[in-house]
Scaffold this motif. Structure first.
Motif, PDB file in Angstrom:
ATOM      1  N   PHE A 189       0.835  -1.203   0.000  1.00 41.27           N
ATOM      2  CA  PHE A 189       0.000   0.000   0.000  1.00 41.27           C
ATOM      3  C   PHE A 189       0.870   1.254   0.000  1.00 41.27           C
ATOM      4  O   PHE A 189       1.904   1.301   0.658  1.00 41.27           O
ATOM      5  N   TYR A 190       0.429   2.248  -0.739  1.00 41.40           N
ATOM      6  CA  TYR A 190       0.915   3.601  -0.536  1.00 41.40           C
ATOM      7  C   TYR A 190       0.073   4.228   0.582  1.00 41.40           C
ATOM      8  O   TYR A 190      -1.011   3.744   0.899  1.00 41.40           O
ATOM      9  N   ALA A 191       0.566   5.328   1.142  1.00 43.08           N
ATOM     10  CA  ALA A 191      -0.278   6.141   2.006  1.00 43.08           C
ATOM     11  C   ALA A 191      -0.372   7.530   1.404  1.00 43.08           C
ATOM     12  O   ALA A 191       0.533   7.951   0.680  1.00 43.08           O
ATOM     13  N   LEU A 192      -1.471   8.219   1.665  1.00 39.77           N
ATOM     14  CA  LEU A 192      -1.564   9.635   1.302  1.00 39.77           C
ATOM     15  C   LEU A 192      -0.992  10.458   2.460  1.00 39.77           C
ATOM     16  O   LEU A 192      -1.226  10.122   3.617  1.00 39.77           O
ATOM     17  N   PRO A 193      -0.244  11.504   2.169  1.00 35.26           N
ATOM     18  CA  PRO A 193       0.461  12.223   3.239  1.00 35.26           C
ATOM     19  C   PRO A 193      -0.472  12.999   4.168  1.00 35.26           C
ATOM     20  O   PRO A 193      -1.377  13.693   3.705  1.00 35.26           O
ATOM     21  N   GLN A 194      -0.226  12.878   5.470  1.00 32.59           N
ATOM     22  CA  GLN A 194      -0.923  13.741   6.435  1.00 32.59           C
ATOM     23  C   GLN A 194      -0.328  15.140   6.405  1.00 32.59           C
ATOM     24  O   GLN A 194      -0.988  16.114   6.758  1.00 32.59           O
ATOM     25  N   SER A 195       0.922  15.204   5.986  1.00 34.45           N
ATOM     26  CA  SER A 195       1.590  16.478   5.714  1.00 34.45           C
ATOM     27  C   SER A 195       2.911  16.114   5.045  1.00 34.45           C
ATOM     28  O   SER A 195       3.341  14.977   5.127  1.00 34.45           O
ATOM     29  N   PRO A 196       3.551  17.061   4.381  1.00 37.53           N
ATOM     30  CA  PRO A 196       4.842  16.722   3.739  1.00 37.53           C
ATOM     31  C   PRO A 196       6.004  16.849   4.723  1.00 37.53           C
ATOM     32  O   PRO A 196       7.122  17.111   4.306  1.00 37.53           O
ATOM     33  N   THR A 232      -5.993  21.680   2.960  1.00 41.36           N
ATOM     34  CA  THR A 232      -4.824  22.272   2.306  1.00 41.36           C
ATOM     35  C   THR A 232      -3.963  22.990   3.334  1.00 41.36           C
ATOM     36  O   THR A 232      -4.483  23.622   4.245  1.00 41.36           O
ATOM     37  N   GLN A 233      -2.673  22.864   3.159  1.00 41.01           N
ATOM     38  CA  GLN A 233      -1.718  23.454   4.079  1.00 41.01           C
ATOM     39  C   GLN A 233      -0.799  24.409   3.325  1.00 41.01           C
ATOM     40  O   GLN A 233      -0.422  24.139   2.191  1.00 41.01           O
ATOM     41  N   ILE A 234      -0.436  25.515   3.959  1.00 48.17           N
ATOM     42  CA  ILE A 234       0.725  26.279   3.485  1.00 48.17           C
ATOM     43  C   ILE A 234       1.891  25.728   4.283  1.00 48.17           C
ATOM     44  O   ILE A 234       1.958  25.907   5.493  1.00 48.17           O
ATOM     45  N   ASP A 235       2.772  25.030   3.599  1.00 43.03           N
ATOM     46  CA  ASP A 235       3.817  24.268   4.271  1.00 43.03           C
ATOM     47  C   ASP A 235       5.161  24.943   4.001  1.00 43.03           C
ATOM     48  O   ASP A 235       5.499  25.190   2.836  1.00 43.03           O
ATOM     49  N   CYS A 236       5.903  25.257   5.049  1.00 38.02           N
ATOM     50  CA  CYS A 236       7.134  26.043   4.886  1.00 38.02           C
ATOM     51  C   CYS A 236       8.266  25.487   5.740  1.00 38.02           C
ATOM     52  O   CYS A 236       8.018  24.974   6.831  1.00 38.02           O
ATOM     53  N   GLU A 237       9.462  25.625   5.261  1.00 40.99           N
ATOM     54  CA  GLU A 237      10.631  25.183   6.031  1.00 40.99           C
ATOM     55  C   GLU A 237      11.841  26.035   5.662  1.00 40.99           C
ATOM     56  O   GLU A 237      11.979  26.468   4.514  1.00 40.99           O
ATOM     57  N   MET A 238      12.706  26.285   6.646  1.00 41.44           N
ATOM     58  CA  MET A 238      13.907  27.100   6.441  1.00 41.44           C
ATOM     59  C   MET A 238      15.100  26.426   7.107  1.00 41.44           C
ATOM     60  O   MET A 238      14.963  25.861   8.188  1.00 41.44           O
ATOM     61  N   ALA A 239      16.256  26.535   6.479  1.00 42.97           N
ATOM     62  CA  ALA A 239      17.478  25.986   7.074  1.00 42.97           C
ATOM     63  C   ALA A 239      18.284  27.099   7.725  1.00 42.97           C
ATOM     64  O   ALA A 239      18.105  28.284   7.405  1.00 42.97           O
ATOM     65  N   PHE A 240      19.172  26.712   8.621  1.00 40.51           N
ATOM     66  CA  PHE A 240      20.083  27.638   9.304  1.00 40.51           C
ATOM     67  C   PHE A 240      19.335  28.719  10.079  1.00 40.51           C
ATOM     68  O   PHE A 240      19.750  29.867  10.104  1.00 40.51           O
ATOM     69  N   VAL A 241      18.209  28.333  10.663  1.00 45.07           N
ATOM     70  CA  VAL A 241      17.418  29.318  11.410  1.00 45.07           C
ATOM     71  C   VAL A 241      17.227  28.882  12.857  1.00 45.07           C
ATOM     72  O   VAL A 241      17.306  27.701  13.198  1.00 45.07           O
ATOM     73  N   GLU A 242      16.946  29.879  13.678  1.00 43.86           N
ATOM     74  CA  GLU A 242      16.502  29.647  15.039  1.00 43.86           C
ATOM     75  C   GLU A 242      15.054  30.117  15.140  1.00 43.86           C
ATOM     76  O   GLU A 242      14.521  30.703  14.213  1.00 43.86           O
TER      77      GLU A 242
END
Lengths: 583, 583
Positions: A189-196, A232-242
């Motif tokens: 089975f695949y799963a559908l994402p609860q979030s990325p 729907t989600q606005i999904d965001c991520e940043m590197a080198f942050v606090e």
């Protein structure tokens, strides 16, 4: 093209033009032998005139039209003698020379007006007709504007929009995954994402530095009112942050969206610890459009109401009150309503205690039998109650009493008109507990998710006193609604394994489910963090300052997860079941 | 923030600044006792210098770093004595005063360089490392730029971005649906959409007038190279339009995207009928960067090569040739290669006939035994062959010969360098057949999909001679790649029912599957049409003028539909299977 102009654009300066319009018949009126039709499209309404003195045959033909017919008309734009100030096109009308019926319509099952006579179920079944109504259409068009404003801001800040897969691996944490049987890999089975979540972290591992996506997510939960299996989600991520970097960036985004979509300048976002939010509002997403903070009359050892033989208070774990300004005149009936409110099964309180600080300086309470006037005065002082105020008090088990008082506070806010439709009070809630105890499963659960890091100073507690560990997590709250939440993530294998262990997972379990990300953490993973907004709810807040989301989704599902229009889910062929190994 | 600047932004004007950088160790070189490190992030590479005369301890510490370590350095930006003209940051370097290892890295399983030593499977398993390589990263960043350009254009034209559901009803037409068992509705299934086709049509019914969405779609097909089970579409629909309106709008969009992303002005899009495309190129998506059109030597009754006792031609349904300029000098070996090419099982030709138009005016062919010099000259005239040209001829069953010759033409285009990487030749292909015969199922299939309308003048043929009916459909083709396709839709119940009947569906079948849209057509549906682009392929074309899509997808699946990184699909819990009624 079936038209030269839309139904929303003609003005007095267009008078004299010959033109073609197409749209839906909104209304037909006969007046003095002439037929007037309001022709509607997405852009507006334009009045058509069929005048028998101008064209007798055509006027007769127009009488056969019905509501929601799709027509095309050719004619001349003329100035109206009887102008309509309500309509942007109200200065003109079209004197019709040619009429083509592009499509007829059955009588719609409900009226296509701003206020309709259609019930919920009917409107959901004929959603394509409900979407013709201006308020529903405008919600969805506003949703597009919100998405545009979000993208403009994030694009401007160098975020890369990267699409992550929808057919992934099942790794249920918390809510259930929807699964998809694989025909090419039988029995799997695949799963559908609860979030990325894991994908955006992998993108940080990959060096994408700043990522966002407006993305569909799926959760197979038992549906509550206003929960959708897909959202729907606005999904965001940043590197080198606090933490501070993320808070600044997304405070900026929210401000920018409100400015662009509503023309509104939001104030700076105050910050509140989770503990303070719970103590003052009994809630981790407080509506701070109004004060009415909790006053703890009894909390553990602190007790200012005990020893008066009032068993309800004496036996309670917690006694909490709020002071409602100017409500001392509340009638018996009003107080009974509030008592019923807290006794509802969802809140489950035994009763409600009140103290009225009368205008004349005396006190009147529902517990006069146990508390002297002096006692009441002392209690009232705790609330800084002024003459005319009403104090409401609940007692019982701590968590339940907190929740009930939080609801009562919001109810009083509503009754007193303190939750204003034109006021927006954003807030960051910080320092959440990392874990919460699951009484049913007898284990710790991640309060946000298992990739959340914790405060350095609490590191030693993770194995010794996990309930005390505070997370590097934050929620964005507005008017009592959680708009988004996020955290600084764990970014090394050792801590991630400690976290999985704290959640009661065996090495075998977490290697199977999350081996890919544990491995990734060993190849130079930068510190990173991010946030996700519930986009449906965000649109609802920006556009209408409300919590409900269904009106901001084009084709929503009902509380049983059904699409009433499609009648889905449904059966599938036996042949297909067999191919999928489901038989 | 772990940095004050990125690794891509420092210039000579920054010399003298004290600053902080963070990133990955790309390369370490020891030179004259000093350590030089190329520090990499998404934005570029900056050289770090560890000088023992400046700081001995730090220089020793830096020697312990390895490839892909994540580090933070503080130091001073200084002018380089030995400038690197290849790098935008090549005028400066950082003299390091402080080094913090943010995360170590195992040795990556392949080199993180533009050209890597990693094989496909390894790179897919460690996709998060593959994504660190500049060419892969730049493909995905370009994808974002394409999406932005698409949105800018469509937003500017008044299109509304509306999200349609992903959990819908199974209505398999053509390809198989992926299905999702419903826990709340036991025994029933959702389907994942193959496209939002019916929803975008319903949005036209709703009066949204102009709709678009960049949207994930799902198809459970037996995978071919470069097919993905999930893919992304630019999905668009317009109301009150005719074919010409749609062609203009999306020719405009494609031009606008090429201009914004590549700075390239595309020419006007020529138009070609499906019949002409098949006759001249044997293909409904011809690469018109070069001519080399088919010459039909035998097609039905027309036959210019028969009666010479050459059985291969005499018995063939079709004989087709192409003239390749200046190839008369091809060697035996080269001709053998071409013969092998057409004899591959995918093409299945028996052999290849050639005629060389020699520089001296004579002819030499592989069928000299049957055709006199005069015969060959006559044939060569059909091709307008000049001295020095080579004619290649295939014979056999019509469809198969067409396909093989089409492939041979593309192969010759490649060999002659006629398919230039910097040339873009767009094309509209029009007037497709509405239906195609499915020999296996013994019924007609929709060539595009069952919502496609047909030319008015062919209306009477739908029931009497369905194969002759031409669709109101169009494909956008570029350099031999289909970028998108669409049609003017059926917009009334009667014609939609006629179409379903032509496809062999019973009233009961189409009412069950498509009742909702048939009903919608009765409530005032406007004429409408649209188009959908394969977004992955579009990005690949705009960015790299190539057909392959996998490099433009962040986390693609392999030919078995597996995600090698996640190892998905996988098993799910017995408990979950039980809840879903799958056991």
């Amino acid at each position: 093209m079936y038209r030269t102009h839309t139904c929303g654009e003609l003005r007095i300066s267009d008078a004299g033009k010959s033109l073609t319009l197409a749209g839906w018949v909104q209304r037909i009126r006969n007046f003095g032998g002439m037929n007037f039709i309001d022709l509607r499209d997405r852009y507006g309404i334009t009045q058509l005139v069929f005048n028998p003195q101008h064209n007798k045959e055509l006027t007769e033909k127009s009488a056969a039209l019905g509501r929601e017919f799709v027509i095309q008309v050719k004619g001349k734009c003329v100035e109206r003698s009887n102008k309509n100030k309500e309509l942007p096109t109200g200065d003109i009308e079209i004197l019709v020379d040619e009429l083509n019926v592009l499509n007829a319509s059955l009588t719609p099952p409900f009226t296509i007006e701003d206020e309709t006579d259609g019930g919920d179920d009917l409107r959901m079944k004929y959603r394509y007709l409900d979407l013709r109504r201006k308020p529903v259409r405008e919600n969805l068009l506003a949703r597009h504007q919100v998405a545009r404003a979000v993208r403009e801001y994030l694009d401007g800040q160098g975020f890369a929009d990267v699409e992550t897969p929808h057919l992934i691996k099942s790794t249920p944490e918390g809510a259930r995954d929807f699964v998809v049987p694989s025909r090419l890999n039988p029995g799997q089975f695949y799963a559908l994402p609860q979030s990325p979540q894991t994908f955006k972290q992998l993108l940080m591992v990959s060096g994408f530095d700043r990522y966002y996506q407006i993305v569909r997510c799926f959760r197979d939960e038992d549906l509550r009112a206003d929960r959708q299996p897909e959202f729907t989600q606005i999904d965001c991520e940043m590197a080198f942050v606090e933490r501070e970097d993320v808070l600044q960036m997304f405070e900026g985004m929210t401000k920018s969206v409100f400015k662009k979509v509503r023309g509104l300048e939001l104030p700076a976002f105050p910050r509140m610890s989770y503990d303070d939010a719970m103590m003052n509002y009994g809630n981790d997403k407080p509506d701070i459009r109004f004060e009415m903070k909790f006053v703890w009359l009894k909390n553990g050892d602190e007790d200012v109401v005990g020893g008066k033989s009032f068993k309800v208070f004496d036996e309670a774990e917690s006694v909490i009150g709020i002071c409602t300004k100017g409500c001392a005149e509340y009638s018996r009936k009003q107080l009974d309503e509030l008592t019923e409110f807290v006794k509802r099964p969802q809140l489950g309180m035994q009763g409600l205690v009140y103290i009225k600080a009368n205008a004349d300086g005396t006190f009147k309470s529902s517990v006069d039998k146990f508390y002297s006037s002096d006692d009441l005065k002392k209690i009232a002082e705790k609330f800084s109650a002024l003459p005319g105020d009403l104090i409401l008090i609940l007692a019982g088990e701590k968590a339940r009493t907190c929740k009930a008082m939080s609801e009562l506070r919001l109810e009083m806010g509503n009754r007193l008109g303190l939750r204003k439709k034109d006021e927006f009070k954003p807030l960051w809630v910080l320092d959440f507990p990392l874990l919460e105890w699951d009484e049913e499963e007898k284990r710790w659960n991640a309060m946000h998710h298992p990739f959340t890091s914790w405060r350095k100073e609490d590191d030693a507690l993770l194995e010794t006193d996990p309930g005390k560990v505070k997370a590097n997590a934050y929620d964005m709250v507005m008017n009592g609604v959680e708009l988004g939440g996020g955290s600084i993530r764990i970014h090394n294998r050792k801590n991630q394994e400690r976290m999985f262990a704290a959640l009661g997972m065996s090495k075998e379990q977490y290697e199977y489910k999350f081996g890919f990300i544990l491995n990734a953490f060993e190849f130079g993973t930068p510190p990173h963090g991010g946030i996700a907004y519930g986009f449906d709810r965000f649109c609802s807040m920006v556009t209408a300052n409300q919590e409900g989301i269904r009106d901001f989704i084009a084709f929503p599902k009902n509380n049983m997860g059904r699409d009433m229009m499609l009648d889905a889910p449904g059966d599938i062929d036996e042949k297909q079941k067999k191919e999928l190994g489901l038989k």
